[in-house]
Design an enzyme around this catalytic site. Structure first.
Site, PDB file in Angstrom:
ATOM      1  N   SER A  51      32.997  46.194  51.681  1.00 25.01           N
ATOM      2  CA  SER A  51      31.697  45.674  51.286  1.00 25.01           C
ATOM      3  C   SER A  51      30.666  46.758  51.512  1.00 25.01           C
ATOM      4  O   SER A  51      30.770  47.536  52.465  1.00 25.01           O
ATOM      5  CB  SER A  51      31.369  44.445  52.129  1.00 25.01           C
ATOM      6  OG  SER A  51      29.970  44.260  52.204  1.00 25.01           O
ATOM      7  N   LYS A 103      34.291  44.253  56.472  1.00 22.40           N
ATOM      8  CA  LYS A 103      34.999  43.535  55.403  1.00 22.40           C
ATOM      9  C   LYS A 103      36.123  44.326  54.759  1.00 22.40           C
ATOM     10  O   LYS A 103      36.028  45.527  54.555  1.00 22.40           O
ATOM     11  CB  LYS A 103      34.001  43.142  54.291  1.00 22.40           C
ATOM     12  CG  LYS A 103      33.027  42.053  54.668  1.00 22.40           C
ATOM     13  CD  LYS A 103      33.669  40.697  54.916  1.00 22.40           C
ATOM     14  CE  LYS A 103      34.165  40.043  53.645  1.00 22.40           C
ATOM     15  NZ  LYS A 103      33.078  39.535  52.806  1.00 22.40           N
ATOM     16  N   HIS A 146      48.637  19.320  51.303  1.00 24.19           N
ATOM     17  CA  HIS A 146      47.188  19.078  51.391  1.00 24.19           C
ATOM     18  C   HIS A 146      46.493  20.188  52.183  1.00 24.19           C
ATOM     19  O   HIS A 146      45.436  19.967  52.764  1.00 24.19           O
ATOM     20  CB  HIS A 146      46.875  17.719  52.042  1.00 24.19           C
ATOM     21  CG  HIS A 146      47.693  16.591  51.511  1.00 24.19           C
ATOM     22  ND1 HIS A 146      47.287  15.803  50.468  1.00 24.19           N
ATOM     23  CD2 HIS A 146      48.933  16.150  51.864  1.00 24.19           C
ATOM     24  CE1 HIS A 146      48.226  14.895  50.199  1.00 24.19           C
ATOM     25  NE2 HIS A 146      49.233  15.096  51.027  1.00 24.19           N
ATOM     26  N   GLU A 149      42.042  38.349  43.895  1.00 23.10           N
ATOM     27  CA  GLU A 149      40.865  37.626  43.373  1.00 23.10           C
ATOM     28  C   GLU A 149      40.684  37.872  41.880  1.00 23.10           C
ATOM     29  O   GLU A 149      40.397  36.953  41.111  1.00 23.10           O
ATOM     30  CB  GLU A 149      39.605  38.062  44.118  1.00 23.10           C
ATOM     31  CG  GLU A 149      39.525  37.518  45.528  1.00 23.10           C
ATOM     32  CD  GLU A 149      38.285  38.033  46.243  1.00 23.10           C
ATOM     33  OE1 GLU A 149      37.400  37.230  46.524  1.00 23.10           O
ATOM     34  OE2 GLU A 149      38.189  39.265  46.501  1.00 23.10           O
TER      35      GLU A 149
END
Ligand code: ARG
Length: 473
Positions: free
Chosen positions: A292, A298, A171, A305
């Site tokens: 970024s 970043k 979980h 992704e």
């Protein structure tokens, strides 16, 4: 059908007489010619089309349907055309519809009458089915090699990090300590099933349609076993109707591909979570990430992704192929021409995703300190304490409650179980002794799970050896 062609409707009729033009009284509408053509995408099959034609010509010569001279001219001509195409020197003609007729027309241009004999005892229906099978067989082998490369990277990482501890989750809540090596071998197992599925599918790809001709077979004394042998197929398809219309192998391949992409998507998701600042479990090499344009701090995990995102198109292609086939009566229908673009896209997406992962994984660096700290925070050894109490004679349900009380104290006082004193622990159960601290450590917890399939470092090393043996066959 490329957008370029559909976007420019034309009303003029095509002036060229096509190879099947005999019974037609007017030429094909130019837009219809472009709409029905597949040369824009099936040119990708040119090598396999030529490979199939060489074998077909050899078989025709062996069966005395072509002379030795005709065969020699055809082989020379096909060799020259293959070189021409490889050098980008061929002008694909839309009015010749597809790769098969473009190559045949070019052959006849080059060698004359012998070129017109190549299509004896053959149809584009068995030809295209053969081409796709040859192509997909090759792709299956290339993709299988990429899976193996990724598996090797995972095995190496598992061996290096056999006793590196991180929290295991259920979980997405800290559950029990596990070893990083064990986690990598879980990914290995998924890929092993993927590999086996592809090998299984390959057996059904590896069947020869040639000889089925349009649908019913041919009147010529052909030798299909010989064609199969020349092309490395296991055997000629047993039923001509099925041979020209079957695309199960492509669907099956795409289903196997969808599973692989699902696995890669799950790996991606974990890497994305693990590289987030909140977790900070692993470091991805800079060359697999981007920054970024606005936030200078970043470092984005672009490769995982994108792979996660790309799984969607492979699922979509699977549905496209299933839907393409569901309403088709026997035997060949033009619908089948729509099989190629989804299949090509699936292969490209799968190959690219596997390649990116296989290149990236050897350079993933686990951050052992951070993972350890996270494992310390979630009472990951609570189950170990319960098992300890059971060993001392408590029923498991009672042990569960005792540990629950100890965890509650841990939460309120901000400490792990291993940080409590013996007296503190004993207030929950008097069977607790000072041997309890051995089971409350992370190392003790993972080392105790020392059986087949368990997370103990010793088991990981054992499974590393098994995995190496498995992939060397
Ligand atoms: N371009 C066609 C395809 O991809 C080749 C077979 C055409 N056969 C036919 N009878 N029109 O399926």
């Amino acid at each position: 059908m490329s957008n370029k062609e559909t976007a420019t409707p034309q009303t003029a009729t095509s002036s060229t007489n096509r190879s099947w033009g005999g019974r037609f009284s007017e030429s094909t509408d130019a837009f219809v010619a472009a709409f029905t053509a597949s040369i824009d995408f099936d040119q990708r099959l040119y090598k396999h089309d030529i490979q199939g034609s060489r074998a077909h010509a050899r078989m025709l010569a062996k069966a005395n349907i072509l002379t030795a001279e005709e065969l020699a001219a055809i082989i020379d001509g096909l060799d020259a055309i293959e070189a021409e195409i490889a050098a980008g020197q061929i002008d694909w003609r839309v009015e010749l519809e597809d790769i098969h007729m473009n190559i045949e027309a070019r052959l006849t241009d080059r060698i004359g009458i012998a070129g017109k004999k190549l299509h004896t005892g053959r149809s584009r229906n068995d030809q295209v089915a053969t081409d796709i099978r040859l192509w997909l067989r090759e792709q299956t082998d290339g993709i299988s090699r990429e899976i193996r490369r990724l598996q090797v990277a995972l095995i190496d990482l598992a061996e290096r990090e056999a006793d590196t501890i991180l929290p295991g989750f259920t979980h997405l809540q800290v559950a029990q300590p596990i070893t990083f090596g064990h986690h990598m071998l879980a990914w290995f197992e998924m890929l092993q099933r993927d590999y086996e599925r592809l090998q299984d599918c390959r057996q059904r790809i590896n069947v020869l349609p040639l000889g089925a001709a349009a649908l019913a077979g041919t009147t010529y004394p052909i030798e299909r076993e010989y064609s199969a042998e020349l092309l490395g197929f296991a055997y000629p398809a047993r039923n001509s109707l099925d041979a020209v219309s079957d695309r199960d192998f492509a669907i099956e391949f795409n289903a196997a591909a969808a599973l692989i992409m699902m696995h890669l998507s799950r790996f991606s998701e974990e890497l994305i979570i693990w590289t987030s600042a909140a977790f900070d479990f692993v470091r991805l090499p800079d060359r697999f990430c981007t920054g970024s344009s606005i936030m200078p701090q970043k470092k984005n995990p672009d490769v995982p992704e994108l792979v996660r995102g790309k799984s969607g198109r492979v699922y979509g292609n699977l549905l496209t192929l299933l839907t393409l086939m569901k309403g088709q009566p026997l035997a060949y229908n033009k619908d089948n021409q729509e099989d190629k673009e989804p299949l090509f896209d699936t292969v490209d997406t799968l190959y690219g995703s596997l390649r990116a992962f296989a290149d990236m994984m050897p350079h993933v660096q686990p951050k052992a300190e951070n993972m350890r700290k996270a494992a310390m925070q979630g009472f990951a050894t609570a189950t170990d304490l319960a098992d300890y109490l059971v060993n001392k004679g408590l029923p498991f349900r009672d042990a569960h409650e005792v540990v629950g009380n100890a965890v509650a104290l841990g939460i309120s006082s901000g400490r792990d179980l291993s940080a409590m004193s013996l007296a503190e622990l004993q207030q929950f159960s008097d069977v607790i002794d000072d041997d309890v601290f051995a089971v409350l450590t992370l190392e003790g917890s993972v080392a105790a799970r020392n059986h087949t399939g368990g997370t103990a470092p010793q088991q990981v090393l054992h499974q590393v050896a098994n995995a190496r043996a498995l992939i060397s066959n």
